[in-house]
Scaffold this motif. Structure first.
Motif, PDB file in Angstrom:
ATOM      1  N   UNK A  34       0.792  -1.233   0.000  1.00 53.92           N
ATOM      2  CA  UNK A  34       0.000   0.000   0.000  1.00 53.92           C
ATOM      3  C   UNK A  34       0.827   1.288   0.000  1.00 53.92           C
ATOM      4  N   UNK A  35       1.865   1.429   0.808  1.00 53.19           N
ATOM      5  CA  UNK A  35       2.586   2.706   0.820  1.00 53.19           C
ATOM      6  C   UNK A  35       3.620   2.890  -0.291  1.00 53.19           C
ATOM      7  N   UNK A  38       3.207   5.984  -2.568  1.00 49.65           N
ATOM      8  CA  UNK A  38       3.509   7.233  -1.860  1.00 49.65           C
ATOM      9  C   UNK A  38       5.011   7.399  -1.688  1.00 49.65           C
ATOM     10  N   UNK A  39       5.682   6.308  -1.342  1.00 45.73           N
ATOM     11  CA  UNK A  39       7.130   6.382  -1.123  1.00 45.73           C
ATOM     12  C   UNK A  39       7.895   6.729  -2.391  1.00 45.73           C
ATOM     13  N   UNK A  40       7.380   6.325  -3.533  1.00 45.84           N
ATOM     14  CA  UNK A  40       8.106   6.574  -4.787  1.00 45.84           C
ATOM     15  C   UNK A  40       7.580   7.774  -5.563  1.00 45.84           C
ATOM     16  N   UNK A  41       6.664   8.524  -4.991  1.00 43.43           N
ATOM     17  CA  UNK A  41       6.083   9.671  -5.695  1.00 43.43           C
ATOM     18  C   UNK A  41       7.106  10.781  -5.934  1.00 43.43           C
ATOM     19  N   UNK A  69      13.197   1.956   0.825  1.00 41.41           N
ATOM     20  CA  UNK A  69      12.083   1.424   1.606  1.00 41.41           C
ATOM     21  C   UNK A  69      11.034   0.770   0.706  1.00 41.41           C
ATOM     22  N   UNK A  70      10.710   1.420  -0.390  1.00 39.69           N
ATOM     23  CA  UNK A  70       9.727   0.870  -1.325  1.00 39.69           C
ATOM     24  C   UNK A  70      10.209  -0.470  -1.886  1.00 39.69           C
ATOM     25  N   UNK A  71      11.482  -0.562  -2.188  1.00 34.34           N
ATOM     26  CA  UNK A  71      12.042  -1.814  -2.687  1.00 34.34           C
ATOM     27  C   UNK A  71      11.962  -2.927  -1.658  1.00 34.34           C
TER      28      UNK A  71
END
Length: 101
Positions: A34-35, A38-41, A69-71
């Motif tokens: 889910x996040x 947002x983290x990669x925006x 973090x997204x990874x």
């Protein structure tokens, strides 16, 4: 040959494992992912801080951190899905061994 009580306990465990395969693990993977958007925006500060070298540096470092973090979240979701797949295979094996499928 296991007694009836042992069979019932085992059947309950299989039912709970099936819930994990069908519901719990896929839901967990979804929540983990889910996040990521947002983290990669990487919206950045824009004109609010001007073109400060410090602000630009902070944005770059922060973008790298959030990409990391997204990874990690993406990989965790993949492992969660792979766990669900492996558990489904284990359940199928148990059913075949028990003559259920």
């Amino acid at each position: 040959m296991p007694d009836d009580r042992a069979r019932q306990e085992f059947a309950v465990d299989l039912a709970e494992a099936e819930k994990a395969v069908a519901d719990s693990l896929p839901a967990a993977a979804e929540y983990i992912r889910a996040p990521i958007g947002t983290l990669t925006a990487h919206e950045g500060f824009g004109a609010a801080l001007g073109h400060s070298p410090a602000a630009n540096s902070a944005q770059t470092v922060y973008a790298g951190f959030t990409d990391y973090l997204a990874g990690r979240l993406s990989r965790t979701a993949e492992v969660t899905e792979a766990t669900a797949d492996a558990l489904a295979d284990i359940l199928a094996l148990y059913r075949r061994a028990d003559g259920q499928g």
